[in-house]
Structure formats: C-alpha cells, structure tokens
Design a protein around this motif. Sequence first.
Motif, PDB file in Angstrom:
ATOM      1  N   ASN A   1      71.273  70.638  47.825  1.00 59.10           N
ATOM      2  CA  ASN A   1      71.294  70.494  50.036  1.00 59.10           C
ATOM      3  C   ASN A   1      69.945  71.135  50.809  1.00 59.10           C
ATOM      4  OD1 ASN A   1      74.239  69.976  49.993  1.00 59.10           O
ATOM      5  ND2 ASN A   1      74.392  72.195  48.773  1.00 59.10           N
ATOM      6  N   LEU A   2      69.106  71.319  50.102  1.00 54.58           N
ATOM      7  CA  LEU A   2      67.977  71.097  50.959  1.00 54.58           C
ATOM      8  C   LEU A   2      67.156  69.788  51.060  1.00 54.58           C
ATOM      9  CD1 LEU A   2      66.368  73.461  51.659  1.00 54.58           C
ATOM     10  CD2 LEU A   2      64.692  72.810  49.554  1.00 54.58           C
ATOM     11  N   ALA A   3      67.142  69.272  53.278  1.00 52.88           N
ATOM     12  CA  ALA A   3      66.423  68.526  53.270  1.00 52.88           C
ATOM     13  C   ALA A   3      64.616  68.071  53.989  1.00 52.88           C
ATOM     14  CB  ALA A   3      66.630  68.497  55.225  1.00 52.88           C
ATOM     15  N   LEU A   4      64.431  67.744  53.429  1.00 52.27           N
ATOM     16  CA  LEU A   4      62.743  67.263  53.054  1.00 52.27           C
ATOM     17  C   LEU A   4      62.211  68.144  53.667  1.00 52.27           C
ATOM     18  CD1 LEU A   4      59.703  65.722  52.044  1.00 52.27           C
ATOM     19  CD2 LEU A   4      60.510  64.255  53.660  1.00 52.27           C
ATOM     20  N   GLU A   5      62.261  68.313  55.196  1.00 49.69           N
ATOM     21  CA  GLU A   5      61.637  69.319  56.282  1.00 49.69           C
ATOM     22  C   GLU A   5      62.105  70.739  55.851  1.00 49.69           C
ATOM     23  OE1 GLU A   5      63.910  66.915  57.374  1.00 49.69           O
ATOM     24  OE2 GLU A   5      65.416  68.112  58.526  1.00 49.69           O
ATOM     25  N   GLU A   6      62.416  70.795  54.978  1.00 52.54           N
ATOM     26  CA  GLU A   6      63.285  72.292  55.184  1.00 52.54           C
ATOM     27  C   GLU A   6      62.595  73.415  53.662  1.00 52.54           C
ATOM     28  OE1 GLU A   6      67.579  73.931  56.173  1.00 52.54           O
ATOM     29  OE2 GLU A   6      67.736  71.895  54.899  1.00 52.54           O
ATOM     30  N   GLN A   7      61.024  72.022  53.185  1.00 57.37           N
ATOM     31  CA  GLN A   7      61.075  72.571  52.180  1.00 57.37           C
ATOM     32  C   GLN A   7      58.996  73.265  52.085  1.00 57.37           C
ATOM     33  OE1 GLN A   7      60.833  68.965  49.085  1.00 57.37           O
ATOM     34  NE2 GLN A   7      62.771  68.774  49.960  1.00 57.37           N
ATOM     35  N   PRO A   8      59.305  74.405  50.926  1.00 54.84           N
ATOM     36  CA  PRO A   8      57.287  74.324  51.677  1.00 54.84           C
ATOM     37  C   PRO A   8      56.593  72.977  51.571  1.00 54.84           C
ATOM     38  CG  PRO A   8      58.845  75.248  49.470  1.00 54.84           C
ATOM     39  CD  PRO A   8      59.393  74.037  49.833  1.00 54.84           C
ATOM     40  N   LEU A   9      55.503  73.624  52.632  1.00 58.34           N
ATOM     41  CA  LEU A   9      54.639  72.402  52.739  1.00 58.34           C
ATOM     42  C   LEU A   9      53.772  71.261  51.766  1.00 58.34           C
ATOM     43  CD1 LEU A   9      53.154  71.673  55.280  1.00 58.34           C
ATOM     44  CD2 LEU A   9      50.675  72.450  54.621  1.00 58.34           C
ATOM     45  N   SER A  10      53.880  72.781  50.351  1.00 61.29           N
ATOM     46  CA  SER A  10      53.071  71.691  48.839  1.00 61.29           C
ATOM     47  C   SER A  10      53.861  70.475  49.016  1.00 61.29           C
ATOM     48  CB  SER A  10      53.000  73.561  48.552  1.00 61.29           C
ATOM     49  OG  SER A  10      53.544  73.617  48.315  1.00 61.29           O
ATOM     50  N   ASN A  11      55.762  71.715  48.631  1.00 58.25           N
ATOM     51  CA  ASN A  11      56.758  70.550  47.874  1.00 58.25           C
ATOM     52  C   ASN A  11      56.604  68.862  48.384  1.00 58.25           C
ATOM     53  OD1 ASN A  11      57.038  72.908  46.507  1.00 58.25           O
ATOM     54  ND2 ASN A  11      59.131  71.963  46.430  1.00 58.25           N
ATOM     55  N   ILE A  12      56.195  69.157  50.158  1.00 58.11           N
ATOM     56  CA  ILE A  12      56.273  67.994  50.647  1.00 58.11           C
ATOM     57  C   ILE A  12      54.761  67.232  50.483  1.00 58.11           C
ATOM     58  CG2 ILE A  12      56.461  67.075  53.248  1.00 58.11           C
ATOM     59  CD1 ILE A  12      57.727  69.305  54.309  1.00 58.11           C
ATOM     60  N   VAL A  13      54.313  67.624  50.282  1.00 60.35           N
ATOM     61  CA  VAL A  13      52.753  67.312  49.914  1.00 60.35           C
ATOM     62  C   VAL A  13      52.884  66.137  48.764  1.00 60.35           C
ATOM     63  CG1 VAL A  13      50.238  67.093  49.376  1.00 60.35           C
ATOM     64  CG2 VAL A  13      51.637  68.656  51.265  1.00 60.35           C
ATOM     65  N   GLU A  14      53.744  67.005  47.412  1.00 59.92           N
ATOM     66  CA  GLU A  14      53.838  66.413  46.479  1.00 59.92           C
ATOM     67  C   GLU A  14      54.650  65.196  46.593  1.00 59.92           C
ATOM     68  OE1 GLU A  14      52.747  67.078  43.782  1.00 59.92           O
ATOM     69  OE2 GLU A  14      51.484  69.015  44.181  1.00 59.92           O
ATOM     70  N   VAL A  15      55.951  65.188  47.251  1.00 57.99           N
ATOM     71  CA  VAL A  15      56.813  63.436  47.550  1.00 57.99           C
ATOM     72  C   VAL A  15      56.014  62.305  47.977  1.00 57.99           C
ATOM     73  CG1 VAL A  15      58.295  63.232  49.116  1.00 57.99           C
ATOM     74  CG2 VAL A  15      58.554  65.123  48.284  1.00 57.99           C
ATOM     75  N   LEU A  16      54.560  62.554  49.333  1.00 55.87           N
ATOM     76  CA  LEU A  16      53.569  61.979  48.864  1.00 55.87           C
ATOM     77  C   LEU A  16      53.125  61.324  48.550  1.00 55.87           C
ATOM     78  CD1 LEU A  16      53.239  64.170  53.124  1.00 55.87           C
ATOM     79  CD2 LEU A  16      54.380  61.721  52.706  1.00 55.87           C
ATOM     80  N   LYS A  17      52.269  62.434  47.671  1.00 55.78           N
ATOM     81  CA  LYS A  17      52.063  62.345  46.326  1.00 55.78           C
ATOM     82  C   LYS A  17      52.590  61.111  45.667  1.00 55.78           C
ATOM     83  CE  LYS A  17      48.544  65.802  45.815  1.00 55.78           C
ATOM     84  NZ  LYS A  17      47.999  67.624  45.095  1.00 55.78           N
ATOM     85  N   ALA A  18      54.157  61.724  45.260  1.00 57.34           N
ATOM     86  CA  ALA A  18      54.732  60.469  44.552  1.00 57.34           C
ATOM     87  C   ALA A  18      54.622  59.108  45.257  1.00 57.34           C
ATOM     88  CB  ALA A  18      55.813  61.249  43.954  1.00 57.34           C
ATOM     89  N   PHE A  19      54.850  58.652  46.933  1.00 57.27           N
ATOM     90  CA  PHE A  19      54.475  57.738  47.130  1.00 57.27           C
ATOM     91  C   PHE A  19      53.659  56.775  47.122  1.00 57.27           C
ATOM     92  CE2 PHE A  19      57.213  59.338  51.302  1.00 57.27           C
ATOM     93  CZ  PHE A  19      58.396  59.146  49.986  1.00 57.27           C
ATOM     94  N   ARG A  20      52.358  57.556  47.051  1.00 54.85           N
ATOM     95  CA  ARG A  20      51.055  57.103  46.710  1.00 54.85           C
ATOM     96  C   ARG A  20      50.852  56.822  45.012  1.00 54.85           C
ATOM     97  NH1 ARG A  20      46.306  61.217  47.369  1.00 54.85           N
ATOM     98  NH2 ARG A  20      46.970  61.896  45.319  1.00 54.85           N
ATOM     99  N   ALA A  21      51.471  57.361  44.172  1.00 59.13           N
ATOM    100  CA  ALA A  21      50.993  57.405  42.900  1.00 59.13           C
ATOM    101  C   ALA A  21      52.050  56.050  42.257  1.00 59.13           C
ATOM    102  CB  ALA A  21      50.996  58.228  41.876  1.00 59.13           C
ATOM    103  N   ARG A  22      53.229  55.759  43.087  1.00 59.68           N
ATOM    104  CA  ARG A  22      54.420  55.213  42.700  1.00 59.68           C
ATOM    105  C   ARG A  22      53.162  52.860  42.847  1.00 59.68           C
ATOM    106  NH1 ARG A  22      55.998  54.388  38.822  1.00 59.68           N
ATOM    107  NH2 ARG A  22      57.526  52.385  39.554  1.00 59.68           N
ATOM    108  N   SER A  23      53.053  53.525  44.577  1.00 60.59           N
ATOM    109  CA  SER A  23      52.550  52.528  45.102  1.00 60.59           C
ATOM    110  C   SER A  23      51.334  52.101  44.571  1.00 60.59           C
ATOM    111  CB  SER A  23      51.537  52.974  46.548  1.00 60.59           C
ATOM    112  OG  SER A  23      52.951  53.533  47.482  1.00 60.59           O
ATOM    113  N   LEU A  24      50.753  52.661  43.972  1.00 58.28           N
ATOM    114  CA  LEU A  24      49.744  52.743  43.223  1.00 58.28           C
ATOM    115  C   LEU A  24      49.494  51.760  41.699  1.00 58.28           C
ATOM    116  CD1 LEU A  24      46.872  55.490  43.974  1.00 58.28           C
ATOM    117  CD2 LEU A  24      46.660  52.640  44.031  1.00 58.28           C
ATOM    118  N   ASP A  25      50.921  52.205  41.130  1.00 53.51           N
ATOM    119  CA  ASP A  25      51.496  51.420  39.963  1.00 53.51           C
ATOM    120  C   ASP A  25      52.101  49.738  40.695  1.00 53.51           C
ATOM    121  OD1 ASP A  25      51.986  52.229  37.264  1.00 53.51           O
ATOM    122  OD2 ASP A  25      53.834  51.386  37.596  1.00 53.51           O
ATOM    123  N   LEU A  26      52.795  49.907  41.293  1.00 54.79           N
ATOM    124  CA  LEU A  26      53.651  48.609  41.681  1.00 54.79           C
ATOM    125  C   LEU A  26      52.882  47.785  41.821  1.00 54.79           C
ATOM    126  CD1 LEU A  26      56.904  50.777  43.139  1.00 54.79           C
ATOM    127  CD2 LEU A  26      56.525  48.780  42.009  1.00 54.79           C
TER     128      LEU A  26
END
Lengths: 239, 239
Positions: free
Chosen positions: B9-34
Amino acid sequence: MVVETPEPNLALEEQPLSNIVEVLKAFRARSLDLMKDGRFKYLMIFKNVGAQAGASQRHAHSQIIALPVIPLALKEKLNPCREYFVEKDRNLYEDILRNEIKEEERMVYENAGYGVMCPFASRFPFEVVLMPKQQRADFHACKDHDLVLLADALKHVLMAYRQGLNVPSYNLVLHTAPIRHGKQTRWHTLDFDFRWHIEILPRMSGIAGFEFGTGFHINPVLPEEAARFLREVNAGVNE
Amino acid sequence: MVVETPEPNLALEEQPLSNIVEVLKAFRARSLDLMKDGRFKYLMIFKNVGAQAGASQRHAHSQIIALPVIPLALKEKLNPCREYFVEKDRNLYEDILRNEIKEEERMVYENAGYGVMCPFASRFPFEVVLMPKQQRADFHACKDHDLVLLADALKHVLMAYRQGLNVPSYNLVLHTAPIRHGKQTRWHTLDFDFRWHIEILPRMSGIAGFEFGTGFHINPVLPEEAARFLREVNAGVNE
C-alpha cells in the motif's frame, strides 16, 4: 446542447425511430443556423454517454460546438483523403465502404443508405464507423429521407451495444467537412474526396500512459470478432 | 513491469528517496539491456496510477514496453525540435526551461538538476513536465547523481499531487530519444536538438467526444494557477 427526449431515463436508441429522426433534424437545423456566422470554420457534433465516456449528466443529450478553426484531428482525415483522390482519382471512403461490404466480416449493419462497420484498425474494442453510401461531404446536406435511414442505422448499432455490451459508456463523434462559406478555399475538393461519417467509441478499456506516449492503442478484440458479435446481438434483438 | 516496493500500500512518492533512486536505476538498467536487442527502436517507460488512469493493479509499479517502431506521438515531438534547431541553432527544451525559470509563474519545483513546470499549453488541470537542466537526449545516459536529483524532483511533485489533489489518478510518461544502435540514422541530430523529459497527466477531467473529434483539450485550470497551487502545497508539506 440538444436534449434528445423529455423522458429522464430514456436513451437515444430506446426512443421510437421518429424521435431519433427529430434529434438528427435538430443537428441539421442547428448546423445550418450556426453556419450563417462567418467566424465559424467547423461544427463539432458529439455525444458522451456514461461516466467513463466523460458524460457530465445522465439525461439523454448531444452537443454541438462551433469552432473558429479547423481541428488538427480533422485535418489528419482530410489530407489523406485528398492525397488518395489525387493519386487514384477515387474517394477513399467509397473504396473502404465498397471493400468492407464485399468482405462482409467487419460489417455490423447495412441499410439502403448507410453502412456500419468495425474499422480494420479499430482503436477500441467494438468501435464502429457509420458512413453514408452516397457521396456527401457535409452532414447538413442530408435530406429527410437520409435522416430516417441514418436513425435506423444508429438505433441498430446503439441497441446492439446496449444489449450485447451491458449499456457501455461511449463517445459518438460526427465528422463532417469544414464550413466553406461558399468560398474557394484550399478545401474546395472536399465534395469529391471527403465523406462525412460517424465514429462511435465504446469506453470499456482505458486510455493510459502507453496510449498518451505513443499514440498507439492496445485493443484486445479483433474487429472481425467485434463485428460478428454485434451482428449476432442485432439478429437476437430483431427476432 | 517494474515493481517499485514490496509494500502493498505504499505509493512511489511515499517511499524514502533512496528507494525511488533504486526504481530509477531499474529503469536505466532495463533500458540498457533492452537496447542490446537490435529489433527495438523505442523504449516506452510509463506509469499508470489509479483506476481513472487505466491502472489495472494497485501495487506501486511502472511499465517498460519495447517497440520495433518509433511512435508517431514521439515523432511529433522530435520533428519540431529539429526544425527549431535548424532555424535557431538552439535546443527547444533548453529555451523553454530557461524561459520558464525566468518567468517563474509556471514553475512548480526546481533543484540543481531538474525543473518541473506546468506547460504553457497544458491539456489537463495540474499537468506537469519535468526536464533535466543538462542537455541529454537519452534517459539511459543519466548518472547515479542525476537519478538522485530526479528522484527528489519526482517525490516533490507527486507528493504535491497526493497532498493537494487528494491522491489523484495520473499517467506518467517518460519520453526519451529513439534507440540509434550507434548508426547514422535520420535521427542523428537528437543529441543536440531533443531532450528527454517526463510528462505527468492527472486524470481528474475526462477525455470525451470533443477531445477525440478535435484533438483539442478543454482545461478549466490555468497553468499559472495550477503551478502556484502545487508550489504552495509543496511549501506546506516541507514546513
């Protein structure tokens, strides 16, 4: 705003055919009157039904908005029609309608004046387009007899939605030619190359990030299956 | 699909900044792989939140779709950027951002790396666009430090939505340059003339017949008022 009935809970398609004809005559009469105002370049007739389709009130109604510009979305229809005509010397809508009637599988309904089909590249499940068999760029030029046949076609397809899709939300949009005010504009070829038509978009699937970002629509229902389903519902209704 | 948190039940913006950074890093990692797959020409990163925005599940998530074509909606951004660069020898996004920062009234938030603003021609009430201050066509080229500042900007604007607009449904779309696969294509100028950016579209008003028929959007909230409101909410949250 065109109020379609005094009854608070009656949908357009539930009304007698003669009432639907009166609604269409109101569209025509309002169009002819608005066209007298030289500021307007386009008349947009549309209908939002159900909360998911953005309807702000339940009472059966349609809307007419007069615009001082030709919308980009319309130009994206007009320009390919002209290109097609220049290249092939034929009307694009006429060719599509003839082909769909011949192929049958995407046809939903047909009467003496109109064909209703699920477009080859449907954006939404059960999307339909309704077009006149007679070449005519302007909706407002319809005769009374044309409007009776149009009311019949509309009643059939909207009743198939109601019965087969459990009263879905939908948007109906009437695309007619821009107002030419009797002038020779760059749109003077429309009488040959463009044909007025109606699009009906059921809103059972959403428009989300993918659609906004790409302009592509994810549609899980093939138009051939949608058309067969709507034909069968119509057959059941009319038994 | 990028699952943004193990919490149901936690929205993206409710997470600690470091978790949001991890989500963005996942975007980047998946992009580089695709991007290693030569069939793909475009990667679409987006996020649908809330039923009105077409979200099919509640758990906080984003989506990445790889496409074998460059979407028309993207070309409609790329082409004007190139035309602007050819004419003025300047980057369109850089000029917009500089102007908005100078005029202030449409700015929502700013940090060392990013500006967030309500676009001059907003389609939806409280629509925002978020763009990097540094010229970069490709999101996947962001450094870790860039992603920390991006997470900060995203958290601010999404928290302002949550607090000020009562947890609205919204679509978030990340527009990045098409994949060039190191080849000299017709898009070889993008590194100069295009800049990746994020659009966030709250879905409090519907898309209905008028919008479908014309491509115009009726927006009852001025972008200047929307930006002021979001700024004030942010100030309240951070007091």
